[in-house]
Design a protein around this motif. Structure first.
Motif: not given
Length: 89
Positions: A71-72, A75-76, A79
């Motif tokens: 997930n991290n 998300e990066y 973005r």
């Protein structure tokens, strides 16, 4: 794209790398320390004894924390790719 944009991207990427790898490295450190203490107490000096518990602990940590790590990273990347038109100019 300015040097500040590149620096921000690199900084964010390094932070994500550290944030995602830290739990696995800490698990490896703790398991290595426990095995080392066990080897010292029992006077067993077998070098390969540390690898199997570390590998098993890392796999278990990946199973438990894999969703959070993914997930991290997603998300990066979302973005980063959503701001892609600002980088082309």
């Amino acid at each position: 794209m300015t040097i500040n944009d590149v620096t921000a991207i690199a900084s964010d990427a390094l932070f994500i790398i550290i944030k995602c790898s830290a739990p696995l490295l800490l698990v490896s450190l703790v398991v290595g320390l426990i095995v080392s203490i066990f080897q010292t107490v029992t006077s067993i000096q077998e070098q390969t004894l540390t690898f199997v518990p570390k590998i098993l602990a890392i796999f278990l940590a990946l199973i438990i924390m894999g969703h959070w790590i993914m997930n991290n990273m997603v998300e990066y990347m979302v973005r980063l790719w959503s701001e892609f038109n600002a980088y082309i100019r």
